[in-house]
Scaffold this motif. Sequence first.
Motif, PDB file in Angstrom:
ATOM      1  N   SER A   1       0.679   4.070 -10.942  1.00  0.00           N
ATOM      2  CA  SER A   1       1.387   3.418  -9.806  1.00  0.00           C
ATOM      3  C   SER A   1       2.888   2.894 -10.205  1.00  0.00           C
ATOM      4  CB  SER A   1       0.620   1.885  -9.477  1.00  0.00           C
ATOM      5  OG  SER A   1      -0.342   2.729  -8.830  1.00  0.00           O
ATOM      6  N   ASP A   2       4.054   2.822  -8.996  1.00  0.00           N
ATOM      7  CA  ASP A   2       5.698   2.580  -9.750  1.00  0.00           C
ATOM      8  C   ASP A   2       5.237   0.933 -10.043  1.00  0.00           C
ATOM      9  OD1 ASP A   2       6.907   4.609  -8.805  1.00  0.00           O
ATOM     10  OD2 ASP A   2       7.000   3.994  -6.711  1.00  0.00           O
ATOM     11  N   ILE A   3       5.552   0.453 -10.873  1.00  0.00           N
ATOM     12  CA  ILE A   3       5.852  -1.370 -11.582  1.00  0.00           C
ATOM     13  C   ILE A   3       6.979  -1.580 -11.521  1.00  0.00           C
ATOM     14  CG2 ILE A   3       5.327  -2.467 -13.479  1.00  0.00           C
ATOM     15  CD1 ILE A   3       3.194  -0.375 -14.734  1.00  0.00           C
ATOM     16  N   PRO A   4       7.056  -2.218 -10.264  1.00  0.00           N
ATOM     17  CA  PRO A   4       8.828  -3.038 -10.550  1.00  0.00           C
ATOM     18  C   PRO A   4       8.993  -3.837 -10.666  1.00  0.00           C
ATOM     19  CG  PRO A   4       6.969  -3.828  -8.769  1.00  0.00           C
ATOM     20  CD  PRO A   4       6.296  -2.856  -9.353  1.00  0.00           C
ATOM     21  N   LEU A   5      10.220  -3.842 -10.989  1.00  0.00           N
ATOM     22  CA  LEU A   5      10.879  -4.709 -11.788  1.00  0.00           C
ATOM     23  C   LEU A   5      11.010  -6.704 -11.157  1.00  0.00           C
ATOM     24  CD1 LEU A   5      14.727  -3.761 -12.671  1.00  0.00           C
ATOM     25  CD2 LEU A   5      12.294  -3.515 -14.170  1.00  0.00           C
ATOM     26  N   LYS A   6      10.751  -7.653 -12.071  1.00  0.00           N
ATOM     27  CA  LYS A   6      10.808  -8.685 -11.336  1.00  0.00           C
ATOM     28  C   LYS A   6      12.065  -8.783 -10.581  1.00  0.00           C
ATOM     29  CE  LYS A   6       7.580 -10.502 -14.804  1.00  0.00           C
ATOM     30  NZ  LYS A   6       6.930 -11.800 -15.812  1.00  0.00           N
ATOM     31  N   GLN A   7      11.645  -9.643  -9.509  1.00  0.00           N
ATOM     32  CA  GLN A   7      12.929  -9.775  -8.610  1.00  0.00           C
ATOM     33  C   GLN A   7      14.487 -10.324  -9.559  1.00  0.00           C
ATOM     34  OE1 GLN A   7      12.065  -7.950  -5.517  1.00  0.00           O
ATOM     35  NE2 GLN A   7      13.590  -8.792  -5.371  1.00  0.00           N
ATOM     36  N   GLU A   8      14.009 -11.036 -10.531  1.00  0.00           N
ATOM     37  CA  GLU A   8      14.622 -12.256 -11.113  1.00  0.00           C
ATOM     38  C   GLU A   8      15.814 -11.309 -11.805  1.00  0.00           C
ATOM     39  OE1 GLU A   8      11.248 -13.448 -13.551  1.00  0.00           O
ATOM     40  OE2 GLU A   8      11.770 -13.415 -11.997  1.00  0.00           O
ATOM     41  N   GLU A   9      14.670 -10.092 -12.116  1.00  0.00           N
ATOM     42  CA  GLU A   9      15.330  -8.652 -13.135  1.00  0.00           C
ATOM     43  C   GLU A   9      16.871  -7.867 -12.918  1.00  0.00           C
ATOM     44  OE1 GLU A   9      13.392  -6.316 -16.092  1.00  0.00           O
ATOM     45  OE2 GLU A   9      11.661  -7.551 -14.979  1.00  0.00           O
ATOM     46  N   PHE A  10      16.666  -7.753 -11.490  1.00  0.00           N
ATOM     47  CA  PHE A  10      17.639  -7.224 -10.818  1.00  0.00           C
ATOM     48  C   PHE A  10      18.584  -7.683  -9.152  1.00  0.00           C
ATOM     49  CE2 PHE A  10      13.967  -6.071  -8.652  1.00  0.00           C
ATOM     50  CZ  PHE A  10      14.348  -5.442  -7.906  1.00  0.00           C
ATOM     51  N   GLU A  11      19.853  -7.955  -9.170  1.00  0.00           N
ATOM     52  CA  GLU A  11      20.292  -7.898  -7.882  1.00  0.00           C
ATOM     53  C   GLU A  11      20.902  -7.069  -7.593  1.00  0.00           C
ATOM     54  OE1 GLU A  11      23.585 -10.926  -9.068  1.00  0.00           O
ATOM     55  OE2 GLU A  11      24.484  -9.353 -10.342  1.00  0.00           O
ATOM     56  N   ILE A  12      20.778  -7.393  -5.540  1.00  0.00           N
ATOM     57  CA  ILE A  12      20.791  -6.395  -4.141  1.00  0.00           C
ATOM     58  C   ILE A  12      22.555  -6.663  -4.000  1.00  0.00           C
ATOM     59  CG2 ILE A  12      20.642  -5.219  -2.207  1.00  0.00           C
ATOM     60  CD1 ILE A  12      17.456  -5.703  -3.640  1.00  0.00           C
ATOM     61  N   THR A  13      23.498  -6.511  -3.570  1.00  0.00           N
ATOM     62  CA  THR A  13      24.677  -6.924  -3.059  1.00  0.00           C
ATOM     63  C   THR A  13      24.430  -5.422  -1.697  1.00  0.00           C
ATOM     64  OG1 THR A  13      25.696  -4.960  -3.739  1.00  0.00           O
ATOM     65  CG2 THR A  13      25.926  -7.597  -4.876  1.00  0.00           C
ATOM     66  N   GLU A  14      25.195  -5.495  -0.871  1.00  0.00           N
ATOM     67  CA  GLU A  14      25.608  -5.107   0.309  1.00  0.00           C
ATOM     68  C   GLU A  14      25.808  -3.619   0.218  1.00  0.00           C
ATOM     69  OE1 GLU A  14      29.087  -5.559   2.355  1.00  0.00           O
ATOM     70  OE2 GLU A  14      27.573  -7.265   4.094  1.00  0.00           O
ATOM     71  N   THR A  15      25.648  -3.325  -1.118  1.00  0.00           N
ATOM     72  CA  THR A  15      27.054  -1.590  -1.741  1.00  0.00           C
ATOM     73  C   THR A  15      26.271  -1.537  -3.426  1.00  0.00           C
ATOM     74  OG1 THR A  15      28.885  -2.383  -2.798  1.00  0.00           O
ATOM     75  CG2 THR A  15      28.187  -1.405  -0.330  1.00  0.00           C
ATOM     76  N   THR A  16      25.659  -2.738  -3.873  1.00  0.00           N
ATOM     77  CA  THR A  16      24.723  -1.887  -5.118  1.00  0.00           C
ATOM     78  C   THR A  16      23.498  -2.529  -5.167  1.00  0.00           C
ATOM     79  OG1 THR A  16      25.885  -4.211  -5.993  1.00  0.00           O
ATOM     80  CG2 THR A  16      27.394  -1.966  -6.226  1.00  0.00           C
ATOM     81  N   VAL A  17      22.873  -1.678  -6.597  1.00  0.00           N
ATOM     82  CA  VAL A  17      21.896  -2.843  -7.001  1.00  0.00           C
ATOM     83  C   VAL A  17      22.037  -2.205  -8.778  1.00  0.00           C
ATOM     84  CG1 VAL A  17      19.147  -2.461  -7.661  1.00  0.00           C
ATOM     85  CG2 VAL A  17      20.212  -1.525  -5.469  1.00  0.00           C
ATOM     86  N   SER A  18      21.828  -3.908  -8.999  1.00  0.00           N
ATOM     87  CA  SER A  18      22.414  -3.711 -10.579  1.00  0.00           C
ATOM     88  C   SER A  18      21.565  -4.745 -11.470  1.00  0.00           C
ATOM     89  CB  SER A  18      23.782  -3.852 -10.478  1.00  0.00           C
ATOM     90  OG  SER A  18      24.475  -5.517 -10.171  1.00  0.00           O
ATOM     91  N   HIS A  19      20.834  -4.249 -12.220  1.00  0.00           N
ATOM     92  CA  HIS A  19      20.586  -5.805 -13.580  1.00  0.00           C
ATOM     93  C   HIS A  19      21.260  -6.762 -13.650  1.00  0.00           C
ATOM     94  CE1 HIS A  19      24.352  -5.175 -16.060  1.00  0.00           C
ATOM     95  NE2 HIS A  19      23.532  -6.102 -16.744  1.00  0.00           N
ATOM     96  N   ARG A  20      20.493  -7.937 -13.602  1.00  0.00           N
ATOM     97  CA  ARG A  20      21.066  -9.387 -13.710  1.00  0.00           C
ATOM     98  C   ARG A  20      20.370  -9.940 -15.470  1.00  0.00           C
ATOM     99  NH1 ARG A  20      18.010 -12.520  -9.390  1.00  0.00           N
ATOM    100  NH2 ARG A  20      19.929 -12.116  -8.234  1.00  0.00           N
ATOM    101  N   GLU A  21      22.660  -9.992 -15.504  1.00  0.00           N
ATOM    102  CA  GLU A  21      22.619  -9.915 -17.181  1.00  0.00           C
ATOM    103  C   GLU A  21      21.761 -11.240 -17.789  1.00  0.00           C
ATOM    104  OE1 GLU A  21      24.430  -9.065 -20.710  1.00  0.00           O
ATOM    105  OE2 GLU A  21      25.228  -8.608 -18.677  1.00  0.00           O
TER     106      GLU A  21
END
Length: 175
Positions: free
Chosen positions: A134-154
Amino acid sequence: MAAPSGRSGRRAWAALVPAALLCLAARAAAEPGTAPGAAPSTAEFDVRPGGEVHSFSRSLGDYGCTFTYSAQGGTNEQWQMNVGVSEDNGLFSCSIWRPQGKSYLFFTQFKAEVKGAKIEYAMAYSQAAVGAQSDIPLKQEEFEITETTVSHREGKFRFELSKLVIVAKTPRDEL
């Protein structure tokens, strides 16, 4: 704008997104050429290590998706990007993944950006589904979502990425 919070909200989106993407693909197969520029499109590209920043983009009508990343280790990997628009033109989707399931590259950064729409749902995965896995999701704290982007969280991202899924709402003209 972002993925719903709570377990039940995530489960609902997890069920809805694959179904929506499947509908987009089925529409493309059943009605080729009926909406110029609106049929889902899949393109292959190489994800290259070496620490340099690279980008890959696809557009579909007024909407676009750009994947920007930097990776280390290994050799080039074959990835795919699929973009699609729902039949009613209300949703734009962008999926970026490694078809073999798991990437062996270490991603130092990533960002997926949509143009012409606002993100309603997004999820990043350390492993994409292959065979019985199955897909294995990243933990929510590992990435961030804005109105137009999904990116890694430093400082929180653990360098593993194999799949990104974005569903964005397109602007509507009201009568």
